[in-house]
Write an enzyme that holds these catalytic residues in place. Structure first.
Site, PDB file in Angstrom:
ATOM      1  N   SER A  66       0.836  -1.201   0.000  1.00  0.00           N
ATOM      2  CA  SER A  66       0.000   0.000   0.000  1.00  0.00           C
ATOM      3  C   SER A  66       0.866   1.243   0.000  1.00  0.00           C
ATOM      4  O   SER A  66       1.960   1.263   0.579  1.00  0.00           O
ATOM      5  CB  SER A  66      -0.858  -0.020   1.275  1.00  0.00           C
ATOM      6  OG  SER A  66      -1.451   1.237   1.496  1.00  0.00           O
ATOM      7  N   LYS A  69       1.873  -3.857   6.480  1.00  0.00           N
ATOM      8  CA  LYS A  69       2.298  -3.728   5.079  1.00  0.00           C
ATOM      9  C   LYS A  69       3.801  -3.445   5.032  1.00  0.00           C
ATOM     10  O   LYS A  69       4.550  -4.040   4.253  1.00  0.00           O
ATOM     11  CB  LYS A  69       1.531  -2.593   4.378  1.00  0.00           C
ATOM     12  CG  LYS A  69       0.031  -2.836   4.238  1.00  0.00           C
ATOM     13  CD  LYS A  69      -0.249  -4.013   3.329  1.00  0.00           C
ATOM     14  CE  LYS A  69      -1.714  -4.306   3.157  1.00  0.00           C
ATOM     15  NZ  LYS A  69      -1.979  -5.608   2.548  1.00  0.00           N
ATOM     16  N   TYR A  76      -2.170  -1.564  10.960  1.00  0.00           N
ATOM     17  CA  TYR A  76      -2.413  -2.024   9.584  1.00  0.00           C
ATOM     18  C   TYR A  76      -1.250  -1.601   8.681  1.00  0.00           C
ATOM     19  O   TYR A  76      -0.687  -2.407   7.933  1.00  0.00           O
ATOM     20  CB  TYR A  76      -3.740  -1.441   9.054  1.00  0.00           C
ATOM     21  CG  TYR A  76      -3.826  -1.433   7.547  1.00  0.00           C
ATOM     22  CD1 TYR A  76      -4.166  -2.592   6.849  1.00  0.00           C
ATOM     23  CD2 TYR A  76      -3.519  -0.284   6.815  1.00  0.00           C
ATOM     24  CE1 TYR A  76      -4.193  -2.589   5.466  1.00  0.00           C
ATOM     25  CE2 TYR A  76      -3.555  -0.280   5.442  1.00  0.00           C
ATOM     26  CZ  TYR A  76      -3.891  -1.429   4.764  1.00  0.00           C
ATOM     27  OH  TYR A  76      -3.903  -1.432   3.390  1.00  0.00           O
TER      28      TYR A  76
HETATM   29  C1  UD1 Z   1      -7.017   4.337   3.697  1.00  0.00           C
HETATM   30  C2  UD1 Z   1      -5.953   3.992   4.674  1.00  0.00           C
HETATM   31  C3  UD1 Z   1      -4.819   3.363   3.951  1.00  0.00           C
HETATM   32  C4  UD1 Z   1      -5.312   2.148   3.205  1.00  0.00           C
HETATM   33  C5  UD1 Z   1      -6.442   2.517   2.265  1.00  0.00           C
HETATM   34  C6  UD1 Z   1      -7.064   1.278   1.686  1.00  0.00           C
HETATM   35  C7  UD1 Z   1      -6.272   5.646   6.479  1.00  0.00           C
HETATM   36  C8  UD1 Z   1      -5.638   6.740   7.259  1.00  0.00           C
HETATM   37  N1  UD1 Z   1      -5.563   5.163   5.455  1.00  0.00           N
HETATM   38  O1  UD1 Z   1      -6.471   5.294   2.790  1.00  0.00           O
HETATM   39  O2  UD1 Z   1      -3.813   3.004   4.864  1.00  0.00           O
HETATM   40  O3  UD1 Z   1      -4.261   1.572   2.471  1.00  0.00           O
HETATM   41  O4  UD1 Z   1      -7.448   3.206   2.981  1.00  0.00           O
HETATM   42  O5  UD1 Z   1      -7.993   1.629   0.720  1.00  0.00           O
HETATM   43  O6  UD1 Z   1      -7.357   5.231   6.752  1.00  0.00           O
HETATM   44  N2  UD1 Z   1     -12.643  10.695   3.729  1.00  0.00           N
HETATM   45  C9  UD1 Z   1     -13.710  11.485   4.062  1.00  0.00           C
HETATM   46  N3  UD1 Z   1     -14.841  10.892   4.564  1.00  0.00           N
HETATM   47  C10 UD1 Z   1     -14.939   9.541   4.745  1.00  0.00           C
HETATM   48  C11 UD1 Z   1     -13.843   8.732   4.419  1.00  0.00           C
HETATM   49  C12 UD1 Z   1     -12.718   9.344   3.916  1.00  0.00           C
HETATM   50  O7  UD1 Z   1     -13.663  12.707   3.892  1.00  0.00           O
HETATM   51  O8  UD1 Z   1     -15.988   9.067   5.211  1.00  0.00           O
HETATM   52  C13 UD1 Z   1     -11.458  11.314   3.112  1.00  0.00           C
HETATM   53  C14 UD1 Z   1     -10.157  11.056   3.855  1.00  0.00           C
HETATM   54  O9  UD1 Z   1      -9.920  12.061   4.797  1.00  0.00           O
HETATM   55  C15 UD1 Z   1      -9.155  11.085   2.685  1.00  0.00           C
HETATM   56  C16 UD1 Z   1      -9.936  10.530   1.504  1.00  0.00           C
HETATM   57  O10 UD1 Z   1     -11.316  10.714   1.845  1.00  0.00           O
HETATM   58  O11 UD1 Z   1      -8.781  12.400   2.378  1.00  0.00           O
HETATM   59  C17 UD1 Z   1      -9.711   9.062   1.237  1.00  0.00           C
HETATM   60  O12 UD1 Z   1      -9.945   8.320   2.423  1.00  0.00           O
HETATM   61  P1  UD1 Z   1     -10.022   6.717   2.413  1.00  0.00           P
HETATM   62  O13 UD1 Z   1     -10.922   6.267   1.336  1.00  0.00           O
HETATM   63  O14 UD1 Z   1     -10.332   6.251   3.797  1.00  0.00           O
HETATM   64  O15 UD1 Z   1      -8.559   6.285   1.994  1.00  0.00           O
HETATM   65  P2  UD1 Z   1      -7.147   6.689   2.644  1.00  0.00           P
HETATM   66  O16 UD1 Z   1      -7.288   7.293   3.974  1.00  0.00           O
HETATM   67  O17 UD1 Z   1      -6.376   7.447   1.629  1.00  0.00           O
END
Ligand code: UD1
Length: 351
Positions: free
Chosen positions: A137, A166, A162
């Site tokens: 990842s 990785k 997690y």
């Molecule tokens: C997350 C994990 C990462 C993992 C990946 C798998 C974290 C900190 N990181 O990545 O380690 O490999 O998932 O797919 O969780 N967001 C919102 N609202 C939400 C959910 C997310 O605003 O309900 C935003 C987050 O702040 C971020 C973006 O959307 O800016 C993407 O979030 P997400 O889909 O959870 O992925 P990552 O955090 O990048």
């Protein structure tokens, strides 16, 4: 050097092959003529996905697929699979993947993710199989010093168990190759996989409340959730919301097929970023998804989520130059396919 073998003579063991990325990869491998053996304990997946795979690839290719419901950490069960099929290569997806849960259950995450990898590589070694692709990842890059991220960008300390699993599994596989140069290791660092199979038959099926953005947006679009919670709009990005490199799961699956072809006849350790090279903000995702589903998706701005980075996106030139792989789908395609899956399967595989 490992032996060079034609796809139709290659048996690929896919751990976690019933899951989101695993199932899409199994489709690409079957369509590429490989023999595929899936080991999955169905702890976070449904066996119904195999009917969908059969529909997509057809009976002839599906005849090359065998499924075992087993935990990769069950050494006896795994050894039996190796005895029966003598896999030539392994793609290792099986593992727990919820970031927040890993913080409250570190023992379970380390025991499962690292434990199953150690069991797997030991059983591989016993059976003379030394080729593995690992599902890593972009989380290993942590908070980047500069963008885009190349494979040479430094690994940073992880912010949760997690991420550490990785990080450590990459190290374990690298050390294996140091000990025995016959090992053929490919570490694929995924950016943010989203989307679904364009057929609408396969997609992401999260249990409970989704942790990741796009499944949450999809469930809001269909009315299961009231509004998307946007975690922070005060980041140093064009619209203040977090920026990520979203990649269509089919592109990602094809990246595994490309890696299998590339590693054929080699040994060594190689790392590849799999992303698109384009950053997209949370608000841009909500907008693209609204377009795909044909109505506005409500959202509310919330405080930042701890552990989130401001922005990350990949430089994918290495995968293009060495493996000839490049992502084909854009954000609109990803949202269209995700919506197609969500709207036709509102309750996932069990619906
Ligand atoms: C997350 C994990 C990462 C993992 C990946 C798998 C974290 C900190 N990181 O990545 O380690 O490999 O998932 O797919 O969780 N967001 C919102 N609202 C939400 C959910 C997310 O605003 O309900 C935003 C987050 O702040 C971020 C973006 O959307 O800016 C993407 O979030 P997400 O889909 O959870 O992925 P990552 O955090 O990048």
């Amino acid at each position: 050097m490992s032996e060079k073998i034609a796809a139709q003579d290659t048996c690929v063991l896919v751990t976690g092959g019933a899951g989101f990325i695993g199932s899409h990869t199994v489709v690409e491998l079957l369509q590429g003529g490989y023999r595929v053996v899936v080991v999955d304990d169905l702890s976070n997946a449904s066996a119904k996905v195999f009917d969908r795979i059969r529909t997509i690839v057809g009976d002839e290719a599906a005849a090359n697929l065998t499924f075992y419901e087993a935990d990769v950490n069950d050494r006896a069960a795994l050894s039996k699979v190796f005895d029966e099929h003598q896999p030539d290569r392994v793609i290792h997806f099986a593992g727990y993947k919820a970031v927040g849960e890993s913080v409250s259950k570190p023992i379970e995450y380390y025991a499962n993710n690292i434990g199953n990898t150690l069991t797997l590589v030991d059983v591989m070694r016993e059976h003379g199989c030394t080729s593995i692709i690992f599902s890593s990842s972009a989380t290993v890059y942590g908070d980047p010093d500069s963008l885009p991220l190349t494979e040479k960008s430094p690994k940073k300390p992880a912010t949760n168990p997690y991420g550490w699993t990785k990080w450590m599994i990459e190290q374990i596989l690298t050390d294996l190759h140091t000990a025995d140069p016959a090992w053929n290791v490919v570490l694929l660092r995924y950016f943010n996989p989203i989307g679904a199979h364009p057929s609408g038959l396969m997609g992401e099926d999260p249990k409970g409340i989704p942790n990741n953005l796009v499944p949450y947006v999809a469930q809001t679009a269909i009315g299961k959730r009231d509004a998307v919670h946007v975690f922070g709009n005060d980041y140093d990005t064009p619209d203040g919301t977090g920026v990520r490199d979203y990649i269509h799961v089919v592109d990602l699956a094809r990246g595994h097929a490309a890696a299998l072809a590339w590693m054929n006849g080699r040994s060594g350790v190689e790392v590849f970023n799999l992303g698109t090279g384009t950053g997209t903000s949370v608000l841009q995702i909500i907008e693209a998804f609204s377009k795909a589903c044909g109505h506005e998706i409500p959202y509310v701005i919330e405080p930042r989520r701890s552990g989130d980075v401001t922005a990350n996106y990949a430089d994918c030139s290495k995968a293009r130059e060495l493996m000839g792989w490049e992502a084909q789908f854009d954000i609109d395609d990803m949202c269209r396919d995700s919506w197609n899956w969500q709207s036709h399967n509102p309750d996932g595989y069990e619906g």
